[in-house]
Design an enzyme around this catalytic site. Structure first.
Site, mmCIF file in Angstrom:
data_model
loop_
_atom_site.group_PDB
_atom_site.id
_atom_site.type_symbol
_atom_site.label_atom_id
_atom_site.label_comp_id
_atom_site.label_asym_id
_atom_site.label_seq_id
_atom_site.Cartn_x
_atom_site.Cartn_y
_atom_site.Cartn_z
ATOM 1 N N LEU A 230 2.360 -23.087 72.727
ATOM 2 C CA LEU A 230 2.821 -23.648 73.989
ATOM 3 C C LEU A 230 3.552 -24.937 73.645
ATOM 4 O O LEU A 230 3.087 -25.705 72.791
ATOM 5 C CB LEU A 230 1.642 -23.954 74.927
ATOM 6 C CG LEU A 230 0.906 -22.753 75.536
ATOM 7 C CD1 LEU A 230 -0.298 -23.233 76.338
ATOM 8 C CD2 LEU A 230 1.836 -21.927 76.414
ATOM 9 N N ASP A 231 4.692 -25.196 74.282
ATOM 10 C CA ASP A 231 5.427 -26.394 73.914
ATOM 11 C C ASP A 231 4.664 -27.654 74.324
ATOM 12 O O ASP A 231 3.660 -27.605 75.038
ATOM 13 C CB ASP A 231 6.856 -26.366 74.464
ATOM 14 C CG ASP A 231 6.919 -26.442 75.978
ATOM 15 O OD1 ASP A 231 6.332 -27.370 76.551
ATOM 16 O OD2 ASP A 231 7.570 -25.584 76.589
ATOM 17 N N TYR A 232 5.120 -28.783 73.868
ATOM 18 C CA TYR A 232 4.413 -30.061 73.968
ATOM 19 C C TYR A 232 4.003 -30.385 75.406
ATOM 20 O O TYR A 232 2.885 -30.848 75.657
ATOM 21 C CB TYR A 232 5.318 -31.156 73.408
ATOM 22 C CG TYR A 232 4.689 -32.525 73.281
ATOM 23 C CD1 TYR A 232 3.648 -32.755 72.381
ATOM 24 C CD2 TYR A 232 5.152 -33.592 74.045
ATOM 25 C CE1 TYR A 232 3.072 -34.022 72.242
ATOM 26 C CE2 TYR A 232 4.598 -34.863 73.917
ATOM 27 C CZ TYR A 232 3.546 -35.061 73.019
ATOM 28 O OH TYR A 232 2.991 -36.316 72.894
#
Length: 290
Positions: free
Chosen positions: A152-154
């Site tokens: 999952l991105d930041y």
């Protein structure tokens, strides 16, 4: 739009529930018919030096031995792909694959799979050279060496799987198995989202690396200032959900993954983990041909 005690907009739970019927797949991700044996099946599941099958099922939490005998006689148990209805069959749980109602039993106690509700501003990595928060803080309490399944991105929060089962992780991330993932997407939408947005997401949009299409999409909430849309898709390209909305002129202000296959995030608090239930893990494994 409703708010929680902190004043933040309240999160909506996914309306989806785990499937009653398992979507079986073989080792290459191809659907398996109800009567077909799984890959690597044996014509003779009985092992003279093994344990009684009903004892193995009872130890796996499927009920009393009498209840497990009923499962066997009812034709609901498969060993190495073969339906077993005889009560005297002995099996080797360490070497043989057992399914009940299509769900795989994970009998290897060394394997562990967790659900993490990843907070925002956490890197999907076990370490970060820039010193940002990473996933190691959520696995520190487990003796097993766990790895994240996908990313999952930041700034994205929500459901992330952590496991030491390499084959399960490989299949969950391999595109041939097409494991569906559900996201709740929040964005500014003065006057409400355009009527055609959900339809456009379902029909497909063009991105710089090719077309992308949501399997399902629906509006969960809107108040004239912002909107919440739930989308389900089986692709795993980098930042694909954010890019799909951006292609229609909407920048997401919040993005949360709420489901992977049959596994739901539910009410798990942010920054905490839980172990998959036997039902969840068995369904997930069967869905990717294990």
């Amino acid at each position: 739009m409703a708010a929680d005690r902190s004043g933040r907009p309240a999160r909506r739970r996914s309306a989806f529930t785990p499937p009653r019927h398992v979507r079986l797949r073989d080792g290459e991700g191809k659907p398996v018919t109800a009567g077909a044996a799984t890959a690597g099946s044996s014509s003779e599941p009985h092992r003279d030096d093994g344990e009684r099958l009903q004892k193995v099922l009872a130890r796996a939490g499927l009920g009393s031995r009498r209840a497990c005998e009923a499962l066997i006689s009812g034709g609901r148990v498969r060993v190495d792909g073969e339906i077993v209805q005889e009560q005297g069959v002995r099996v080797d749980p360490a070497a043989q694959v057992i399914h009940v109602d299509g769900r795989r039993l994970q009998l290897d106690t060394s394997k562990l799979t967790l659900v993490l509700n990843k907070p925002r501003a956490v890197v999907s990595a076990m370490s970060d050279p820039e010193g940002r928060r990473d996933l190691s803080e959520f696995t520190a309490g487990h003796p097993q060496r766990l790895y994240h399944v996908g990313r999952l991105d930041y700034e994205t929060e929500g459901l992330l799987l952590l496991t030491n089962d390499g084959e399960l992780a490989h299949r969950l991330t391999h595109p041939s198995f097409e494991v569906a993932k559900t996201y709740v997407c929040r964005f500014d939408a003065p006057g409400g989202p355009p009527r055609g947005l959900v339809k456009t997401l379902r029909e497909g949009v063009q991105l710089e690396d090719g077309p992308a299409r949501a399997d399902r999409a629906r509006v969960l909430a809107q108040d004239g200032r912002e909107a919440v849309v739930e989308v389900t898709l089986h692709e795993g390209r980098n930042r694909i959900v954010r890019r799909m909305f951006a292609s229609q002129g909407f920048e997401l202000t919040a993005l949360m993954r709420t489901r992977i296959g049959p596994v739901l995030l539910g009410d798990l608090p942010s920054g905490t983990t839980r172990e998959l239930t036997g039902r969840e893990l068995g369904t997930l494994m069967a869905e990717v041909g294990l």
